[in-house]
Write a protein that holds these residues in place. Sequence first.
Motif, PDB file in Angstrom:
ATOM      1  N   ALA A   9       2.896  -1.519  10.146  1.00 52.53           N
ATOM      2  CA  ALA A   9       2.906  -2.390   8.967  1.00 52.53           C
ATOM      3  C   ALA A   9       1.488  -2.665   8.487  1.00 52.53           C
ATOM      4  CB  ALA A   9       3.628  -3.694   9.296  1.00 52.53           C
ATOM      5  N   LEU A  10       0.589  -3.001   9.412  1.00 50.50           N
ATOM      6  CA  LEU A  10      -0.784  -3.313   9.029  1.00 50.50           C
ATOM      7  C   LEU A  10      -1.566  -2.060   8.644  1.00 50.50           C
ATOM      8  CD1 LEU A  10      -1.831  -6.102  11.563  1.00 50.50           C
ATOM      9  CD2 LEU A  10      -1.379  -6.318   9.114  1.00 50.50           C
ATOM     10  N   THR A  11      -1.297  -0.946   9.325  1.00 46.16           N
ATOM     11  CA  THR A  11      -1.972   0.297   8.955  1.00 46.16           C
ATOM     12  C   THR A  11      -1.664   0.657   7.506  1.00 46.16           C
ATOM     13  OG1 THR A  11      -1.859   1.096  11.245  1.00 46.16           O
ATOM     14  CG2 THR A  11      -2.231   2.728   9.535  1.00 46.16           C
ATOM     15  N   ALA A  12      -0.416   0.495   7.101  1.00 45.53           N
ATOM     16  CA  ALA A  12      -0.029   0.797   5.719  1.00 45.53           C
ATOM     17  C   ALA A  12      -0.730  -0.142   4.735  1.00 45.53           C
ATOM     18  CB  ALA A  12       1.485   0.692   5.571  1.00 45.53           C
ATOM     19  N   GLU A  13      -0.874  -1.404   5.117  1.00 53.06           N
ATOM     20  CA  GLU A  13      -1.532  -2.362   4.221  1.00 53.06           C
ATOM     21  C   GLU A  13      -3.014  -2.039   4.069  1.00 53.06           C
ATOM     22  OE1 GLU A  13      -0.657  -6.494   4.701  1.00 53.06           O
ATOM     23  OE2 GLU A  13       1.320  -6.090   5.533  1.00 53.06           O
ATOM     24  N   VAL A  14      -3.666  -1.686   5.158  1.00 56.30           N
ATOM     25  CA  VAL A  14      -5.078  -1.297   5.074  1.00 56.30           C
ATOM     26  C   VAL A  14      -5.213  -0.046   4.212  1.00 56.30           C
ATOM     27  CG1 VAL A  14      -7.055  -0.432   6.399  1.00 56.30           C
ATOM     28  CG2 VAL A  14      -5.742  -2.395   7.240  1.00 56.30           C
ATOM     29  N   ASN A  15      -4.331   0.925   4.376  1.00 56.57           N
ATOM     30  CA  ASN A  15      -4.370   2.133   3.547  1.00 56.57           C
ATOM     31  C   ASN A  15      -4.189   1.815   2.074  1.00 56.57           C
ATOM     32  OD1 ASN A  15      -4.842   3.924   5.646  1.00 56.57           O
ATOM     33  ND2 ASN A  15      -2.665   4.334   6.009  1.00 56.57           N
ATOM     34  N   ALA A  16      -3.328   0.837   1.778  1.00 56.36           N
ATOM     35  CA  ALA A  16      -3.128   0.453   0.379  1.00 56.36           C
ATOM     36  C   ALA A  16      -4.416  -0.121  -0.219  1.00 56.36           C
ATOM     37  CB  ALA A  16      -1.990  -0.561   0.272  1.00 56.36           C
ATOM     38  N   HIS A  17      -5.151  -0.880   0.574  1.00 56.37           N
ATOM     39  CA  HIS A  17      -6.449  -1.384   0.103  1.00 56.37           C
ATOM     40  C   HIS A  17      -7.406  -0.227  -0.175  1.00 56.37           C
ATOM     41  CE1 HIS A  17      -6.008  -5.731   0.480  1.00 56.37           C
ATOM     42  NE2 HIS A  17      -5.448  -5.581   1.678  1.00 56.37           N
ATOM     43  N   LEU A  18      -7.431   0.752   0.718  1.00 55.63           N
ATOM     44  CA  LEU A  18      -8.317   1.892   0.521  1.00 55.63           C
ATOM     45  C   LEU A  18      -7.945   2.663  -0.735  1.00 55.63           C
ATOM     46  CD1 LEU A  18      -8.669   3.190   4.198  1.00 55.63           C
ATOM     47  CD2 LEU A  18     -10.269   1.784   2.898  1.00 55.63           C
ATOM     48  N   ASP A  19      -6.665   2.781  -1.031  1.00 60.00           N
ATOM     49  CA  ASP A  19      -6.219   3.457  -2.255  1.00 60.00           C
ATOM     50  C   ASP A  19      -6.710   2.696  -3.495  1.00 60.00           C
ATOM     51  OD1 ASP A  19      -4.924   5.420  -0.810  1.00 60.00           O
ATOM     52  OD2 ASP A  19      -2.962   4.442  -0.910  1.00 60.00           O
ATOM     53  N   ARG A  20      -6.657   1.370  -3.428  1.00 60.73           N
ATOM     54  CA  ARG A  20      -7.099   0.574  -4.583  1.00 60.73           C
ATOM     55  C   ARG A  20      -8.604   0.689  -4.799  1.00 60.73           C
ATOM     56  NH1 ARG A  20      -2.646  -2.892  -3.110  1.00 60.73           N
ATOM     57  NH2 ARG A  20      -3.881  -3.846  -1.436  1.00 60.73           N
ATOM     58  N   LEU A  21      -9.370   0.897  -3.698  1.00 63.11           N
ATOM     59  CA  LEU A  21     -10.824   0.997  -3.846  1.00 63.11           C
ATOM     60  C   LEU A  21     -11.227   2.178  -4.718  1.00 63.11           C
ATOM     61  CD1 LEU A  21     -12.115   0.181  -0.242  1.00 63.11           C
ATOM     62  CD2 LEU A  21     -12.348  -1.227  -2.294  1.00 63.11           C
ATOM     63  N   ASP A  56     -10.781   0.606  -8.120  1.00 64.20           N
ATOM     64  CA  ASP A  56     -11.421  -0.706  -8.266  1.00 64.20           C
ATOM     65  C   ASP A  56     -12.435  -0.873  -7.141  1.00 64.20           C
ATOM     66  OD1 ASP A  56     -12.049  -3.238  -9.064  1.00 64.20           O
ATOM     67  OD2 ASP A  56     -10.206  -4.162  -8.298  1.00 64.20           O
ATOM     68  N   PRO A  57     -13.562  -0.170  -7.209  1.00 66.43           N
ATOM     69  CA  PRO A  57     -14.516  -0.162  -6.094  1.00 66.43           C
ATOM     70  C   PRO A  57     -15.117  -1.535  -5.846  1.00 66.43           C
ATOM     71  CG  PRO A  57     -15.450   0.922  -8.020  1.00 66.43           C
ATOM     72  CD  PRO A  57     -14.012   0.675  -8.338  1.00 66.43           C
ATOM     73  N   VAL A  58     -15.526  -1.743  -4.600  1.00 64.27           N
ATOM     74  CA  VAL A  58     -16.168  -2.974  -4.183  1.00 64.27           C
ATOM     75  C   VAL A  58     -17.547  -2.636  -3.645  1.00 64.27           C
ATOM     76  CG1 VAL A  58     -16.118  -4.867  -2.493  1.00 64.27           C
ATOM     77  CG2 VAL A  58     -14.002  -4.151  -3.633  1.00 64.27           C
ATOM     78  N   ASP A 115     -18.465   1.353  -0.855  1.00 65.36           N
ATOM     79  CA  ASP A 115     -18.444   2.570  -1.672  1.00 65.36           C
ATOM     80  C   ASP A 115     -18.032   3.785  -0.858  1.00 65.36           C
ATOM     81  OD1 ASP A 115     -20.855   0.654  -2.191  1.00 65.36           O
ATOM     82  OD2 ASP A 115     -20.325   1.440  -4.167  1.00 65.36           O
ATOM     83  N   GLY A 116     -18.471   3.848   0.389  1.00 62.65           N
ATOM     84  CA  GLY A 116     -18.168   5.014   1.203  1.00 62.65           C
ATOM     85  C   GLY A 116     -16.718   5.151   1.586  1.00 62.65           C
ATOM     86  N   TRP A 117     -15.920   4.129   1.329  1.00 59.68           N
ATOM     87  CA  TRP A 117     -14.506   4.165   1.732  1.00 59.68           C
ATOM     88  C   TRP A 117     -13.567   4.565   0.600  1.00 59.68           C
ATOM     89  CZ3 TRP A 117     -13.129   4.117   6.630  1.00 59.68           C
ATOM     90  CH2 TRP A 117     -14.065   3.634   7.559  1.00 59.68           C
ATOM     91  N   THR A 118     -14.107   4.806  -0.600  1.00 55.97           N
ATOM     92  CA  THR A 118     -13.206   5.149  -1.713  1.00 55.97           C
ATOM     93  C   THR A 118     -12.603   6.543  -1.555  1.00 55.97           C
ATOM     94  OG1 THR A 118     -15.085   5.974  -3.004  1.00 55.97           O
ATOM     95  CG2 THR A 118     -14.450   3.664  -3.313  1.00 55.97           C
ATOM     96  N   ARG A 119     -13.289   7.414  -0.829  1.00 58.34           N
ATOM     97  CA  ARG A 119     -12.767   8.768  -0.627  1.00 58.34           C
ATOM     98  C   ARG A 119     -12.449   9.039   0.839  1.00 58.34           C
ATOM     99  NH1 ARG A 119     -16.707   8.594  -4.081  1.00 58.34           N
ATOM    100  NH2 ARG A 119     -18.279   8.944  -2.467  1.00 58.34           N
ATOM    101  N   ALA A 120     -12.368   7.976   1.626  1.00 59.79           N
ATOM    102  CA  ALA A 120     -12.128   8.145   3.061  1.00 59.79           C
ATOM    103  C   ALA A 120     -10.677   8.545   3.316  1.00 59.79           C
ATOM    104  CB  ALA A 120     -12.432   6.843   3.795  1.00 59.79           C
TER     105      ALA A 120
END
Length: 536
Positions: free
Chosen positions: A140-152, A155-157, A161-166
Amino acid sequence: MPDRTSPTAGIRPAPSAADAVLAGLTAHPLGENSPSIYDTGRVNTLAPWLPNAEGRVRFLLSSQQPDGTWGGPDDYALIPTLSATEALLTVLRRRDASAVERGRLAAAAGRGLSALRTLLRRSDPARLPDTVAAELIAPALTAEVNAHLDRLADDPVTGLDGWTRAARFAPPPGSAPETLAKAREHLRVSGDAPAKLWHSLEIMGSLARAARSVRPVGGAVSCSPAATAAWLGDPPADEPASIAYLESAGADHDGAVPGTFPLQGFERIWTLGALLGAGVDISVPASLVADLEHALEAGAMGGAPGLPSDADTTGAGLATLARLGRPRDPACLWEFELEDHFCCWQGERTPSPTANAHVLEAFAEHVARTSDGTGRHRAAMARIVGWLVGVQHQDGSWSDKWHASPYYATAHCALALDPVTDGGAGDAVRRAVGWTLATQNADGSWGRWGATGEETAYAVHILLRTRSGRADPRTRRAAARGHAFLRGEDPDRHPPLWQAKELYAPTAICRAVRLAALHLAEQSRLMSDVSTSSIK
């Protein structure tokens, strides 16, 4: 059954020390528990409307370790690191922090993501700890963290920056994402959440809001701040008692919340059990005895109101009442009987040796007080003894799902087996004593990851409360060294070692275990120049 020949029986220790522990039980009627990284992260994400979000964020930032993780050593870092990292990413997404604060949050979140990449990398996959619902919480939490990475990506923060294409994270081995998906679909279609999932209701996300099958007790959903926050939702459902519960849960830790709250039934039973078992002469407040009797009137009990009944709390509670001169028929334990041992509850994932030790003690107390109709009890005791002997590790220790340290499990199992004269119990206790002696640290302490007062206290209990321990000529020296360590250790330092959704420390129990060990050592005349009034 307690050892009636204990050399400490009937000896009165420093009453002020024991009285202080008991006074704490009544002064804090809902229990004393360490703050939880996991639950604090979940509450911050699921209940942004709850006052003192700043305090919860401060707690998460201050709890991060230099390697970017949160939580305990080894496998125990995974769940809290997932929760804290997701919570910080959520705060950043909400854009409700200053630029300076956002920089701190982004740096901490980035370190958390790097730590997760290390924990979850394919060449060295994280093993799930045997904590509550880990197989569902992790995906459940892994999916939520992945969703944040997709949004980056859109909508970069700044700072991430290095996590937008991770690459996205995969759930760790041992996870059950299919089971999670089925549970969510069942809730979506029916609106009902099975009672066994209430304590981890937060895994259902927005589906948990006002789920009609959930019945809070005192405002709490299964004694879980995270589950209660999920049930209230955002914006919160009109449930004043549950909102007040969440506010009270964060009152003692500047907004951070414990993982289980309240804690009183379990806390009181284990605290009294440690003191009574060590022969500490205590005057138990009548209200505590009455509360325990009331909790067992209807049958098996849970660790606190709203938690499901279980054999562990029930067995330990029955044994404690018997030792207080208030024995009750342990018939309610039969609902947990299996073919060769007793379960904590039906359908559990992992059996518990210490729960069986407590059932054994409850039956032993009953058999010792009556001769009528005890055949079934004696037969069950023999099966439990055989099962405990069978699950003892080769080195002489036991392990258990309720505590990360083998010293806890070994103490409870060895003490339950000590009065038994057959079924291999005596040899099992001797092996436990041998393991305890062999694993003492150079400074006189014991500990799985390092020296702790709690684990040292369990070792002293093993050495001085068992017949095999007292008969071993090496015991006196080892216990004296343990006693010296305990006297020099900070009595308020309680590293989290107990297992729920993550590691935690029930502080009243930890105090009682330490006090009882000091009493055992001092009343055994290990330190002739130390009076009982010196117990801290």
